[in-house]
Design a protein around this motif. Structure first.
Motif, PDB file in Angstrom:
ATOM      1  N   VAL A  23       0.793  -1.261  -0.038  1.00 15.60           N
ATOM      2  CA  VAL A  23       0.045  -0.225   0.097  1.00 15.60           C
ATOM      3  C   VAL A  23       0.903   1.364  -0.023  1.00 15.60           C
ATOM      4  CG1 VAL A  23      -1.781   1.356   1.166  1.00 15.60           C
ATOM      5  CG2 VAL A  23      -1.716  -1.234   1.242  1.00 15.60           C
ATOM      6  N   ARG A  24       0.929   2.213  -1.045  1.00 19.29           N
ATOM      7  CA  ARG A  24       1.632   3.105  -1.249  1.00 19.29           C
ATOM      8  C   ARG A  24       0.671   4.551  -1.192  1.00 19.29           C
ATOM      9  NH1 ARG A  24       6.705   4.269  -2.551  1.00 19.29           N
ATOM     10  NH2 ARG A  24       7.541   6.018  -3.547  1.00 19.29           N
ATOM     11  N   ASP A  25       0.962   5.410  -0.419  1.00 20.80           N
ATOM     12  CA  ASP A  25       0.287   6.875  -0.477  1.00 20.80           C
ATOM     13  C   ASP A  25       1.147   7.648  -1.393  1.00 20.80           C
ATOM     14  OD1 ASP A  25      -0.392   9.671   0.199  1.00 20.80           O
ATOM     15  OD2 ASP A  25      -1.405   8.891   2.056  1.00 20.80           O
ATOM     16  N   LEU A  26       0.323   7.953  -2.581  1.00 21.91           N
ATOM     17  CA  LEU A  26       0.827   8.522  -3.740  1.00 21.91           C
ATOM     18  C   LEU A  26       1.152  10.052  -3.437  1.00 21.91           C
ATOM     19  CD1 LEU A  26      -1.577   7.019  -6.646  1.00 21.91           C
ATOM     20  CD2 LEU A  26       0.744   6.587  -5.814  1.00 21.91           C
ATOM     21  N   VAL A  27       0.753  10.566  -2.438  1.00 18.80           N
ATOM     22  CA  VAL A  27       0.833  11.891  -1.816  1.00 18.80           C
ATOM     23  C   VAL A  27       2.217  11.911  -1.198  1.00 18.80           C
ATOM     24  CG1 VAL A  27       0.184  14.001  -0.782  1.00 18.80           C
ATOM     25  CG2 VAL A  27      -1.287  12.653  -2.173  1.00 18.80           C
ATOM     26  N   ILE A  91     -10.247  13.287   5.040  1.00 15.80           N
ATOM     27  CA  ILE A  91      -9.943  14.053   3.642  1.00 15.80           C
ATOM     28  C   ILE A  91      -9.504  12.786   2.725  1.00 15.80           C
ATOM     29  CG2 ILE A  91      -8.386  16.069   4.593  1.00 15.80           C
ATOM     30  CD1 ILE A  91      -6.012  14.411   4.179  1.00 15.80           C
ATOM     31  N   GLU A  92      -9.614  13.220   1.318  1.00 19.22           N
ATOM     32  CA  GLU A  92      -9.416  12.143   0.471  1.00 19.22           C
ATOM     33  C   GLU A  92      -7.826  11.726   0.424  1.00 19.22           C
ATOM     34  OE1 GLU A  92     -11.195  12.962  -3.603  1.00 19.22           O
ATOM     35  OE2 GLU A  92      -9.105  13.205  -4.107  1.00 19.22           O
ATOM     36  N   ARG A  93      -7.983  10.289   0.139  1.00 23.93           N
ATOM     37  CA  ARG A  93      -6.660   9.436   0.062  1.00 23.93           C
ATOM     38  C   ARG A  93      -6.370   9.285  -1.620  1.00 23.93           C
ATOM     39  NH1 ARG A  93      -4.989   8.104   5.312  1.00 23.93           N
ATOM     40  NH2 ARG A  93      -2.835   7.549   4.119  1.00 23.93           N
TER      41      ARG A  93
END
Length: 306
Positions: A23-27, A91-93
């Motif tokens: 799982v990678r947070d693109l931000v 918030i949106e992820r």
């Protein structure tokens, strides 16, 4: 490699054929893996639960709640996996979710993998190694394919294990950052890797279902996909597995001051006897004593089998 004695437990190593989800947070560009390997980032909370019919890992990491569940059908050699991800934030992820199912080194004669768009599945193929001509004909009935399919269309895929890892290795694969390349494994060690670039709204939960297992040909992949893929099939198999386990409840129950001993006797022991007695797993040459003991134990679990 020569045939070896059946070992009760195999050792783990870097490329042990586990089933992982990156799982990678693109931000933030941070990533972790579920349940734990191979990234090994310590989660905020972790739980491994053995339900009667399924296994479940629950992880809280980077303000995400993740549940990774496995159930096995009673009469089919296939794995049903469910991934559930909830955004705990307001918030949106933007996430990159990459299930990684290594297939392992399959054969020195021929091995590879490709993505079948019609089946929405990675299909790894091999030729079971042989040296005598007679063995070629014996091997014709073997299930030399391994497949991974999902109830959602991936944004990308990869089937070449080493190319997926690149210089970062399993803990920080190159393609996790760059995105999967859609490569076809030709005479290479295959892996089934899917990529889902997903936006989760505030407090939103999303679910994926996967089917992973062996198959003889594409027609069998299609049959297994139709029978076992999706939320309804997952719940149905959980119910069937529950009913199967319930048959091995046993006739004895105890209550003592030692709760661990109670759990051992009332839950584990009867189920272990039922597992061995129903499958006759320990029946090879050096295990006759075990075989007889399991049959004796079945007197207390399912007498007609004993």
């Amino acid at each position: 490699e020569g045939k070896t004695f059946m070992l009760p437990e195999t050792a783990h190593y870097a490329h042990h054929p586990g089933r992982f989800v990156y799982v990678r947070d693109l931000v933030s560009q941070r990533h972790f893996s579920v349940p734990h390997e191979p990234v090994r980032r310590a989660p905020k909370t972790f739980a491994f639960t053995q339900h009667p019919e399924r296994l479940e890992w629950s992880v809280e990491q980077d303000d995400l709640d993740i549940r990774w569940s496995l159930v096995l059908p009673v009469d089919e050699a296939v794995e049903l996996w469910r991934l559930e991800i909830r955004n705990r934030m307001d918030i949106e992820r933007a996430l990159r979710i990459v299930p990684y199912f290594p297939v392992g080194y399959m054969s020195w004669m021929n091995q590879g993998a490709r993505f079948d768009a019609d089946l929405n599945a990675v299909i790894a193929s091999s030729v079971t190694a042989y040296q005598k001509i007679d063995d070629y004909f014996k091997n014709q009935h073997l299930k030399d394919k391994t497949f991974l399919t999902c109830d959602r269309l991936p944004d990308a895929f990869e089937t070449r294990r080493e190319d997926f890892e690149g210089e970062g290795g399993l803990s920080d694969p190159d393609m996790l950052r760059a995105g999967l390349k859609g490569g076809e494994a030709l005479y290479e060690t295959p892996a089934a890797v899917l990529q889902f670039d997903q936006t989760l709204e505030a407090n939103e939960t999303q679910v994926w279902h996967f089917v992973f297992g062996p198959a003889f040909d594409e027609a069998e992949v299609a049959r297994l996909k139709a029978a076992y893929l999706g939320a309804e099939a997952f719940e149905r198999v959980c119910g069937e597995a529950r009913a199967y386990v319930e048959q091995g409840r046993g006739v004895l129950a105890i209550e003592t001051p030692d709760s661990h001993f109670d759990a051992f006797m009332n839950r584990w022991l009867a189920r272990q006897v039922y597992y061995h007695g129903d499958t006759n797993r320990l029946t090879t040459d050096p295990q006759t004593r075990n075989y007889l003991q399991d049959a004796l134990g079945m007197v207390f679990v399912r007498p007609q089998s004993a």
